[in-house]
Structure formats: C-alpha cells, structure tokens
Design a protein around this motif. Structure first.
Motif, PDB file in Angstrom:
ATOM      1  N   HIS A 385       0.750  -1.201   0.024  1.00 48.60           N
ATOM      2  CA  HIS A 385       0.134  -0.004   0.054  1.00 48.60           C
ATOM      3  C   HIS A 385       0.828   1.414   0.051  1.00 48.60           C
ATOM      4  CE1 HIS A 385      -3.206  -2.898   0.604  1.00 48.60           C
ATOM      5  NE2 HIS A 385      -2.735  -3.238   1.957  1.00 48.60           N
ATOM      6  N   LEU A 388       0.033   4.878  -1.094  1.00 51.70           N
ATOM      7  CA  LEU A 388      -0.831   5.869   0.025  1.00 51.70           C
ATOM      8  C   LEU A 388       0.163   6.601   0.386  1.00 51.70           C
ATOM      9  CD1 LEU A 388      -3.302   3.254   1.337  1.00 51.70           C
ATOM     10  CD2 LEU A 388      -3.862   5.431  -0.106  1.00 51.70           C
ATOM     11  N   ALA A 431      -0.501  -0.038  -6.792  1.00 51.98           N
ATOM     12  CA  ALA A 431      -0.877  -0.466  -5.568  1.00 51.98           C
ATOM     13  C   ALA A 431      -0.679  -2.042  -5.287  1.00 51.98           C
ATOM     14  CB  ALA A 431      -2.554  -0.389  -5.464  1.00 51.98           C
ATOM     15  N   THR A 480      -5.328  -0.056   4.286  1.00 50.62           N
ATOM     16  CA  THR A 480      -5.164  -0.433   3.081  1.00 50.62           C
ATOM     17  C   THR A 480      -5.678   0.259   1.990  1.00 50.62           C
ATOM     18  OG1 THR A 480      -7.332  -1.640   2.927  1.00 50.62           O
ATOM     19  CG2 THR A 480      -5.421  -2.719   4.212  1.00 50.62           C
ATOM     20  N   THR A 481      -5.543   0.016   0.541  1.00 49.75           N
ATOM     21  CA  THR A 481      -5.957   0.558  -0.428  1.00 49.75           C
ATOM     22  C   THR A 481      -7.360   0.474  -0.495  1.00 49.75           C
ATOM     23  OG1 THR A 481      -3.805   0.429  -1.706  1.00 49.75           O
ATOM     24  CG2 THR A 481      -5.826   0.595  -2.998  1.00 49.75           C
ATOM     25  N   LEU A 504      -4.778   2.443 -10.358  1.00 47.83           N
ATOM     26  CA  LEU A 504      -3.718   1.867  -9.466  1.00 47.83           C
ATOM     27  C   LEU A 504      -3.435   0.398 -10.222  1.00 47.83           C
ATOM     28  CD1 LEU A 504      -5.593   2.261  -6.057  1.00 47.83           C
ATOM     29  CD2 LEU A 504      -3.630   3.793  -7.164  1.00 47.83           C
TER      30      LEU A 504
END
Ligand code: ARG
Ligand code: ZN
Length: 513
Positions: A385, A388, A431, A480-481, A504
């Motif tokens: 992840h 992010l 991602a 998390t994504t 992603l």
C-alpha cells in the motif's frame, strides 16, 4: 490542534502508557478468541513474520508491542589517516532495550527481529532467560531461553524468546534485551543504505522498510505501532537526535553526553531515528497552531547546501499551517529536521523529525512534512500500500508549490501526464508494485496523478472531506488501499471501483476515468 489540545493528547497517551506499565506482570486479561486450532496445543509459537508477503519475516505474530525504551551507548568510528574507506568504517553500539508487550495468543515462544547485533542477556518479566544455540525444529527446550538466527543470505534475522512461565493471551510482559555490536552500513533488498548507517562523524538512522532491526530488537512492521523513549549516550560534543521532544537537557559526565527523547505517539518502527553527528540545534520555531519545530543541522554543511537548507527550514512553520488547513491538525507533538552532511541517497520522513541527506530542498521538506499525516499518523497496513505514502506526499508537495506561488497542481499533473513514456513505465501496478518496486518513480508520480484525477472526479469539497475522514478513521493505525477506496466511495456516494482500477492496477496509461 492548539497547544492545549496537544498537551491533553500527550497526557492521554502518557496515561495510557502508564496503565500499560501498571499492568505489566499483573496476570492475564481475557483471551482473544480463535487464537488456537481446536485440539491443538494450547500454547504455540508466535509467527516469525507479520504476514506481509513483501517482507515475510519482518514483524512478528502473537503479540503487540506497546512501548520501546531504548538505552543506547554509541561510539562513532575513530578517524584514521588515511581515512578508512566508507564501506569499511565501523562504530560500536551497546544497547539495553526494554520492550513492553501484550500477548495476543497463548504463547510458548515469540520472536523479535534483530540484525547484526549480539544479545548478551535477556530477561522476561524480570526472569533471566538462558542464551542457547538454535534448537532443531520442533525440539523441546527446558526453561526460559532465547536464541538468535542470523542468515543474511535468507534475509532471516530472528531472535526467539521462550518465556517461562508461558504467556497467556492478554497478558502483559516486559522483555529486557542487552545487546551490542560493531555497526556497519546495512543495505535493504534493493541495495540502498538503511538502518543504523555508520558515518564518519556518527550515524544516519533511517529504517524504511525493515531496517530498524539493525539497531534494536523490534517487531519490525508498521502494523505493530508503539510509543518510544530514548536515552542515547555519545562522546561529549556529539549530538543525538531522536523522535519527539527532549526529555530534559542533555547530561554530560566522564566525557560522554546522554540525550533523552520521548515520542509519546503511536509510531511505526521504520519511522524511528536516533541519528548522531556534529549537529547544531537551531532556535526553536513554531507553527501558528503551536507545533514546536526543532531543527538540527550538521555544522559541516556550507555554501549552497547550507543556503538551500536554511531557506527550506524557514518555510516549515508556513508549510505546517498550510497542510493543517487541508488535512486537519498536525498529528504529533513536534516537528523539525535532521540535516546530515552525510548521505544515504534519500530523505526519510522519520516521525516528527525527518532525516535529510547532504541538504534539505524545499520540495523534499514539504514531502516529508506531508508524510507526517499521510504515512505516519496513518501507515500502510502492508508494504504493497506504499502508494498511499508516496503518492500522497508527492501530491501534497505539488499542492505546496501551488500555495507558494509556483506551478499549480493542475500544471504539475499535466507536466507528468503529457510526456510519452515506455510501456514498462505504465505497466507497473502502483498499488502492488512488488518489494523491489516500493520506491519506483511510478509509485510517487502515478500515485500523485491518481490523487489529482480523484480530486477532479469528486470535486474539492468531497476530496478534502474524505481525506480528513481517512486521517481521522485510521489515525495512530494502519490502512489499506481498499480502506481508502471505501472512505472515498462513502464520502462521494459514487462507485469508484473502475476509477481506482484504471489508476492503480491497469497496466497502461490511464486515458479516461
Ligand atoms: N520514504 C522516503 C521518501 O519518500 C523514501 C525512502 C527511499 N528509500 C529507499 N530505500 N530508496 O521520502
Ligand atoms: Zn516519501
């Protein structure tokens, strides 16, 4: 957050820590359900990893750490004529790590991560464990014991602790590890310097993603956040800078100075630092909201590097004001920079106190500051992840540039989006970029592009409301994504699955979204 709110937050975390400490040795709390298979042995070994496929043995299972108290004595390399080549310089580190943890299953054994150091003594709840050679798989070991497997080729560094009596789920324990060794210049899976990086004048300490195990025994995965205190003893004249705020003035005795630091907020292990060097502290400044800014700059930095560093550091209060206006209150008790004349080739957003290599550029300072919200207060639950962290920090630096009268975020997006790039560039799913792709340029720039495209899709109001909700919901924790997507779908009322798939995961340049 005003100073009052900040103070009460520090007090809140301090009393939480006190409650945890008070419960050490107080016996068992209710067990977590589902910790053992029916019919299996009641007490089992904690997993040797946190379950992250990118770094299978980073972190550990079966317990959560609540606090690390790190008492470290460090001797930087001795200068020689001619100078020892950098690759061969060595320091000497001697540490006592006091680790407060809570068992999450009935534990027969559990692991810590520790690389390149030798353990000389270990106690658990005050009881001395015996250091033994690693037993054969499945072999029974008598009594309280510990053993240490260090297999660099397999990237396996595991310190196993066998507590006796065994730990019940919910039970608190205090583990005290006495350890030490020569310090080197460790490298990560890509070959980049990280961990306790010995420098000629001290050490640059930057642990992303799992390099903190090179200087203290740790459950080295962001999922197990904890609070920290530090006492770092170095030759008088050297300065040791860690996370958070000083706990009193440095104390010098017998030619050595002890620097004490307190980091009372939840912190991922990769964000710890205890850098040592010829640092000079600048006068403390403050954001409009009262965040104290403590800067430490290597006295050997001069010329253009110094001018650029000074200009960037002077902007920190305004940068905090700006990001607070977008992201909400700054999440920790302090901020500031460690600028080393040495280099690991990059900067790291170590919590409250980023570390910079050679000099601190304005864009980099904005990037590392933005990470305090995006990456540090809310951290990746698994390393996949990472976008992010890096996409967000890159995008926030675009926003800062616009705020400061430079290129707009829209223009920065266009500058990134317009140029032709190779199919390989677009093929990387940001991602899930792979352990070797964590710091790929696509993670940074396509990540920032994703956020800008998202902003134009949902509109400014929803974009910043959802961002604040993300930061509120996962504060002091990890996400998390999928968690991120869920927050944006909730706030926008839109199904964003196709959008996020395109940005992603799709192995090509996004063309419509
Ligand atoms: N998280 C750091 C930043 O974006 C970069 C760390 C790079 N690490 C590395 N091993 N290349 O500022
Ligand atoms: Zn970054």
């Amino acid at each position: 957050m005003g100073t009052l709110a900040r103070t009460s937050r520090i007090l809140a975390s301090a009393s939480l820590a006190a409650a945890v400490l008070a419960s050490v040795g107080a016996g068992a709390a209710p067990a977590e359900p589902g910790a053992r298979a029916p019919g299996g042995p009641r007490f089992t070994a904690g997993a040797d990893g946190a379950g992250d496929p990118y770094f299978p043995r980073a972190g550990n299972g079966g317990y959560d750490v609540s606090h690390y108290d790190l008492d470290i004595d460090y001797e930087p390399p001795t200068a020689t004529v001619p100078p020892t080549p950098l690759a061969q310089i060595r320091g000497r580190l001697d540490g006592v790590a006091t680790i407060d943890l809570v068992a999450r299953q009935d534990l027969d054994r559990f692991n810590l991560d520790l690389r390149g150091m030798t353990v000389s003594a270990l106690t658990i709840n005050g009881k001395r464990a015996t250091g033994i050679a690693p037993p054969a798989d499945g072999a029974e070991v008598e009594g309280a014991a510990y053993w240490h497997v260090q297999d660099a080729a397999a990237r396996q560094w595991e310190l196993t602790v066998q507590p006796r009596p065994k730990l019940k789920a919910g039970q608190s324990a205090r583990v005290v590890v006495t350890y030490g060794g020569e310090t080197t210049r460790p490298t990560d899976i890509e070959g980049a310097l990280y961990g306790w990086v010995t420098t000629r004048d001290g050490a640059m300490v930057v642990g992303e993603p799992e390099g903190s195990m090179t200087w203290y025994p740790v459950s080295d995965h962001p999922r197990d956040k904890a609070t920290y205190s530090f006492e770092i003893t170095v030759p008088a004249g050297k300065t040791a800078v860690a996370n958070g705020l000083p706990d009193g003035d440095p104390v010098t005795a017998g030619g050595r100075t002890t620097w004490s630091w307190e980091a009372p907020d939840q912190q991922a292990s990769y964000l710890t630092t205890a850098s040592v060097g010829d640092f000079v502290q600048r006068p403390v400044t403050m954001s409009a909201s009262g965040v104290p800014i403590l800067d430490f700059v290597d006295s050997k930095i001069a010329g253009n590097a110094l001018a650029a560093t000074n200009a960037s550091l002077a902007l920190q209060p305004r940068m905090i004001d700006f990001f607070e206006s977008r992201f909400g209150a700054y999440p920790f008790n302090s901020f500031g920079s460690i600028v080393d004349n040495d280099s690991v080739g990059y900067a790291l957003e170590t919590q409250t106190r980023p570390v910079y290599s050679s000099s601190a550029g304005q864009g980099t300072v904005a990037h590392e500051l933005a990470h305090q919200w995006l990456g540090n207060a809310v951290s990746p639950d698994e390393w996949r992840h990472i976008w992010l962290n890096e996409g967000w920090a890159t995008y926030a630096a675009w926003m800062w540039t616009e705020e400061n009268g430079g290129t707009t975020a829209q223009q920065a997006f266009a500058n990134w989006y317009a140029p032709a790039r190779t199919p390989a560039y677009w093929a990387l799913p940001i991602a899930d970029p792979g352990a070797l792709g964590l710091f790929a340029t696509q993670v940074y720039n396509r990540g920032a592009g994703t956020l800008h495209a998202l902003r134009t899709k949902v509109g400014d109001e929803v974009f910043f409301a959802a961002t604040r909700e993300w930061l509120r919901r996962y504060d002091d924790s990890t996400g998390t994504t999928d968690d991120f997507i869920a927050v944006f779908e909730e706030e926008s009322g839109q199904d964003l699955s196709a959008f996020f798939h395109t940005w992603l995961f799709a192995p090509e340049k996004p063309t419509s979204w």
